[in-house]
Design a protein around this motif. Sequence first.
Motif, PDB file in Angstrom:
ATOM      1  N   ASN A  14       0.857  -1.186   0.000  1.00  0.00           N
ATOM      2  CA  ASN A  14       0.000   0.000   0.000  1.00  0.00           C
ATOM      3  C   ASN A  14       0.894   1.238   0.000  1.00  0.00           C
ATOM      4  O   ASN A  14       1.577   1.520   0.978  1.00  0.00           O
ATOM      5  CB  ASN A  14      -0.913  -0.013   1.230  1.00  0.00           C
ATOM      6  N   SER A  15       0.858   1.975  -1.089  1.00  0.00           N
ATOM      7  CA  SER A  15       1.754   3.125  -1.238  1.00  0.00           C
ATOM      8  C   SER A  15       1.473   4.235  -0.220  1.00  0.00           C
ATOM      9  O   SER A  15       2.321   5.105  -0.016  1.00  0.00           O
ATOM     10  CB  SER A  15       1.687   3.685  -2.656  1.00  0.00           C
ATOM     11  N   ILE A  16       0.327   4.205   0.438  1.00  0.00           N
ATOM     12  CA  ILE A  16       0.048   5.171   1.502  1.00  0.00           C
ATOM     13  C   ILE A  16       1.119   5.078   2.591  1.00  0.00           C
ATOM     14  O   ILE A  16       1.487   6.073   3.204  1.00  0.00           O
ATOM     15  CB  ILE A  16      -1.360   4.939   2.100  1.00  0.00           C
ATOM     16  N   PHE A  17       1.644   3.879   2.808  1.00  0.00           N
ATOM     17  CA  PHE A  17       2.629   3.640   3.868  1.00  0.00           C
ATOM     18  C   PHE A  17       4.065   3.543   3.351  1.00  0.00           C
ATOM     19  O   PHE A  17       4.972   3.204   4.111  1.00  0.00           O
ATOM     20  CB  PHE A  17       2.286   2.350   4.623  1.00  0.00           C
ATOM     21  N   LYS A  18       4.273   3.837   2.110  1.00  0.00           N
ATOM     22  CA  LYS A  18       5.558   3.598   1.449  1.00  0.00           C
ATOM     23  C   LYS A  18       6.759   4.194   2.170  1.00  0.00           C
ATOM     24  O   LYS A  18       7.799   3.552   2.270  1.00  0.00           O
ATOM     25  CB  LYS A  18       5.505   4.132   0.015  1.00  0.00           C
ATOM     26  N   ASP A  19       6.655   5.389   2.684  1.00  0.00           N
ATOM     27  CA  ASP A  19       7.811   6.070   3.266  1.00  0.00           C
ATOM     28  C   ASP A  19       7.866   6.017   4.786  1.00  0.00           C
ATOM     29  O   ASP A  19       8.655   6.736   5.395  1.00  0.00           O
ATOM     30  CB  ASP A  19       7.833   7.531   2.797  1.00  0.00           C
ATOM     31  N   ARG A  20       7.063   5.173   5.395  1.00  0.00           N
ATOM     32  CA  ARG A  20       7.082   5.065   6.859  1.00  0.00           C
ATOM     33  C   ARG A  20       8.281   4.243   7.319  1.00  0.00           C
ATOM     34  O   ARG A  20       8.658   3.255   6.691  1.00  0.00           O
ATOM     35  CB  ARG A  20       5.789   4.431   7.361  1.00  0.00           C
ATOM     36  N   GLU A  21       8.836   4.636   8.424  1.00  0.00           N
ATOM     37  CA  GLU A  21      10.018   3.973   8.976  1.00  0.00           C
ATOM     38  C   GLU A  21       9.753   2.522   9.382  1.00  0.00           C
ATOM     39  O   GLU A  21      10.606   1.659   9.241  1.00  0.00           O
ATOM     40  CB  GLU A  21      10.493   4.767  10.194  1.00  0.00           C
ATOM     41  N   ASP A  22       8.554   2.246   9.875  1.00  0.00           N
ATOM     42  CA  ASP A  22       8.228   0.915  10.390  1.00  0.00           C
ATOM     43  C   ASP A  22       7.600   0.006   9.330  1.00  0.00           C
ATOM     44  O   ASP A  22       6.946  -0.969   9.650  1.00  0.00           O
ATOM     45  CB  ASP A  22       7.283   1.041  11.584  1.00  0.00           C
ATOM     46  N   THR A  23       7.814   0.347   8.059  1.00  0.00           N
ATOM     47  CA  THR A  23       7.166  -0.365   6.958  1.00  0.00           C
ATOM     48  C   THR A  23       8.188  -0.979   6.011  1.00  0.00           C
ATOM     49  O   THR A  23       9.185  -0.357   5.668  1.00  0.00           O
ATOM     50  CB  THR A  23       6.266   0.615   6.167  1.00  0.00           C
ATOM     51  N   ILE A  24       7.902  -2.202   5.632  1.00  0.00           N
ATOM     52  CA  ILE A  24       8.642  -2.854   4.547  1.00  0.00           C
ATOM     53  C   ILE A  24       7.725  -2.762   3.331  1.00  0.00           C
ATOM     54  O   ILE A  24       6.693  -3.429   3.265  1.00  0.00           O
ATOM     55  CB  ILE A  24       8.942  -4.344   4.861  1.00  0.00           C
ATOM     56  N   TYR A  25       8.082  -1.891   2.402  1.00  0.00           N
ATOM     57  CA  TYR A  25       7.241  -1.680   1.238  1.00  0.00           C
ATOM     58  C   TYR A  25       7.615  -2.682   0.156  1.00  0.00           C
ATOM     59  O   TYR A  25       8.784  -2.840  -0.206  1.00  0.00           O
ATOM     60  CB  TYR A  25       7.377  -0.249   0.714  1.00  0.00           C
ATOM     61  N   ILE A  26       6.600  -3.349  -0.369  1.00  0.00           N
ATOM     62  CA  ILE A  26       6.785  -4.375  -1.397  1.00  0.00           C
ATOM     63  C   ILE A  26       6.241  -3.848  -2.724  1.00  0.00           C
ATOM     64  O   ILE A  26       5.081  -3.441  -2.805  1.00  0.00           O
ATOM     65  CB  ILE A  26       6.019  -5.675  -1.016  1.00  0.00           C
ATOM     66  N   GLU A  27       7.083  -3.833  -3.728  1.00  0.00           N
ATOM     67  CA  GLU A  27       6.621  -3.510  -5.086  1.00  0.00           C
ATOM     68  C   GLU A  27       6.009  -4.786  -5.637  1.00  0.00           C
ATOM     69  O   GLU A  27       6.719  -5.762  -5.886  1.00  0.00           O
ATOM     70  CB  GLU A  27       7.797  -3.081  -5.970  1.00  0.00           C
ATOM     71  N   GLY A  28       4.714  -4.807  -5.768  1.00  0.00           N
ATOM     72  CA  GLY A  28       4.066  -6.011  -6.275  1.00  0.00           C
ATOM     73  C   GLY A  28       2.625  -6.096  -5.820  1.00  0.00           C
ATOM     74  O   GLY A  28       2.061  -5.132  -5.304  1.00  0.00           O
ATOM     75  N   ASP A  29       2.051  -7.265  -6.023  1.00  0.00           N
ATOM     76  CA  ASP A  29       0.647  -7.505  -5.727  1.00  0.00           C
ATOM     77  C   ASP A  29       0.468  -8.184  -4.375  1.00  0.00           C
ATOM     78  O   ASP A  29       1.433  -8.454  -3.650  1.00  0.00           O
ATOM     79  CB  ASP A  29       0.033  -8.382  -6.826  1.00  0.00           C
ATOM     80  N   PHE A  30      -0.759  -8.508  -4.098  1.00  0.00           N
ATOM     81  CA  PHE A  30      -1.172  -9.178  -2.870  1.00  0.00           C
ATOM     82  C   PHE A  30      -0.319 -10.423  -2.611  1.00  0.00           C
ATOM     83  O   PHE A  30       0.194 -10.629  -1.510  1.00  0.00           O
ATOM     84  CB  PHE A  30      -2.658  -9.553  -3.045  1.00  0.00           C
ATOM     85  N   ILE A  31      -0.166 -11.260  -3.641  1.00  0.00           N
ATOM     86  CA  ILE A  31       0.596 -12.507  -3.484  1.00  0.00           C
ATOM     87  C   ILE A  31       2.049 -12.219  -3.107  1.00  0.00           C
ATOM     88  O   ILE A  31       2.654 -12.965  -2.331  1.00  0.00           O
ATOM     89  CB  ILE A  31       0.506 -13.402  -4.753  1.00  0.00           C
TER      90      ILE A  31
END
Length: 142
Positions: A14-31
Amino acid sequence: MIALKDRYIVITNNSIFKDREDTIYIEGDFIDVLKSVRDYMHKGYLAISHPLPASIRMILSPVRSVIMVDNYSDQELYNKTLEIVESSIISYTNTMGIRKPDYKNTEDYKIIDKNLLYSSFDELHKEKKLVSQLLKEVEIWS
């Protein structure tokens, strides 16, 4: 049991959380989020929110966020949770079959995912508060 001082991370696409420190942002889909949750479990994290949504409609969402904790002591809980994550990957794959994620409503799904994530954190906070209160009561009676 989840300790009062555990550190949480969120694995999300979810790009809403992309730049949060406590987030691992995944480029991709649900799976891809589900597979990342599994991979982070193998690195020692524990998923504490369910990897699949509660409704079949939400499984069409291309967006998903899962809360994980980096400190746990219950190996049996870890094993059961890993089993749930693994079966979630299989269930998602089987349920989607030839279906495609509902990309045309992605922005709406992002907001729903954000609200569900905040609700999960609210519940965790309530649980921690209750445990803290119970521990104080035990100290008083000891």
